[in-house]
Design a protein around this motif. Sequence first.
Motif, mmCIF file in Angstrom:
data_model
loop_
_atom_site.group_PDB
_atom_site.id
_atom_site.type_symbol
_atom_site.label_atom_id
_atom_site.label_comp_id
_atom_site.label_asym_id
_atom_site.label_seq_id
_atom_site.Cartn_x
_atom_site.Cartn_y
_atom_site.Cartn_z
ATOM 1 N N THR A 19 0.920 -1.265 -0.008
ATOM 2 C CA THR A 19 0.064 0.052 0.002
ATOM 3 C C THR A 19 0.928 1.062 -0.044
ATOM 4 O O THR A 19 0.314 2.470 0.046
ATOM 5 N N LYS A 21 3.719 4.041 -1.524
ATOM 6 C CA LYS A 21 3.813 4.768 -2.760
ATOM 7 C C LYS A 21 4.790 4.130 -3.835
ATOM 8 O O LYS A 21 5.936 3.729 -3.064
ATOM 9 N N PRO A 22 4.717 4.347 -5.024
ATOM 10 C CA PRO A 22 5.711 3.850 -6.182
ATOM 11 C C PRO A 22 7.205 4.305 -5.641
ATOM 12 O O PRO A 22 8.005 3.559 -5.749
ATOM 13 N N ARG A 88 -0.309 -1.319 -10.948
ATOM 14 C CA ARG A 88 -1.372 -0.835 -9.985
ATOM 15 C C ARG A 88 -2.641 -1.792 -9.836
ATOM 16 O O ARG A 88 -2.915 -2.147 -10.725
ATOM 17 N N ASP A 90 -5.070 -1.676 -7.598
ATOM 18 C CA ASP A 90 -6.469 -0.743 -7.340
ATOM 19 C C ASP A 90 -5.928 0.443 -6.871
ATOM 20 O O ASP A 90 -4.766 1.094 -6.903
ATOM 21 N N GLU A 91 -6.887 1.404 -6.188
ATOM 22 C CA GLU A 91 -6.558 2.765 -5.616
ATOM 23 C C GLU A 91 -5.591 2.865 -4.783
ATOM 24 O O GLU A 91 -4.759 3.584 -4.314
ATOM 25 N N ARG A 93 -3.507 -0.623 -3.746
ATOM 26 C CA ARG A 93 -2.553 -1.580 -3.675
ATOM 27 C C ARG A 93 -1.557 -1.316 -4.939
ATOM 28 O O ARG A 93 -2.248 -0.941 -6.085
ATOM 29 N N ILE A 94 -0.380 -1.698 -4.771
ATOM 30 C CA ILE A 94 0.536 -1.845 -5.999
ATOM 31 C C ILE A 94 1.177 -3.300 -5.697
ATOM 32 O O ILE A 94 1.366 -3.659 -4.745
#
Length: 127
Positions: A19, A21-22, A88, A90-91, A93-94
């Motif tokens: 969860t 940020k990239p 990605r 979903d909004e 999770r990555i």
Amino acid sequence: PFVAETFNSKFKSTAIFSTHKPETIIAQLSDALYNMSINYELNDKKWKMVFENTKRPEANEADDKAKPTEGKDIKFMEGCRVSAKLLRVDEERICLDFSRVTGSSWHFYEVIKELKKQLKDIHDSTY
């Protein structure tokens, strides 16, 4: 794009879900690779990283007993080239997906196992 069928739990998973940020995920992966003495190439535009890892063969007792005609001086290096990319889900999770480009499957899974240990702090979600 993220394809859910690719991450079926029946198969050995080579992905980490997060969860974070990239930027954080890439920074943590960079640190983990640095700690493992692995150089990498980063593509900023695609959130993708490629790296190679080679394991040097260790000398063993059989090498000392080998006859010259048995290739005593020949040693094969084991390694793999790995692609790591962020997908990605979903909004929130990555997915950090690792795939073997070339080389030994066994070595690839060993490298991913070690990376997962080092990235346990960002591996805070599942699919």
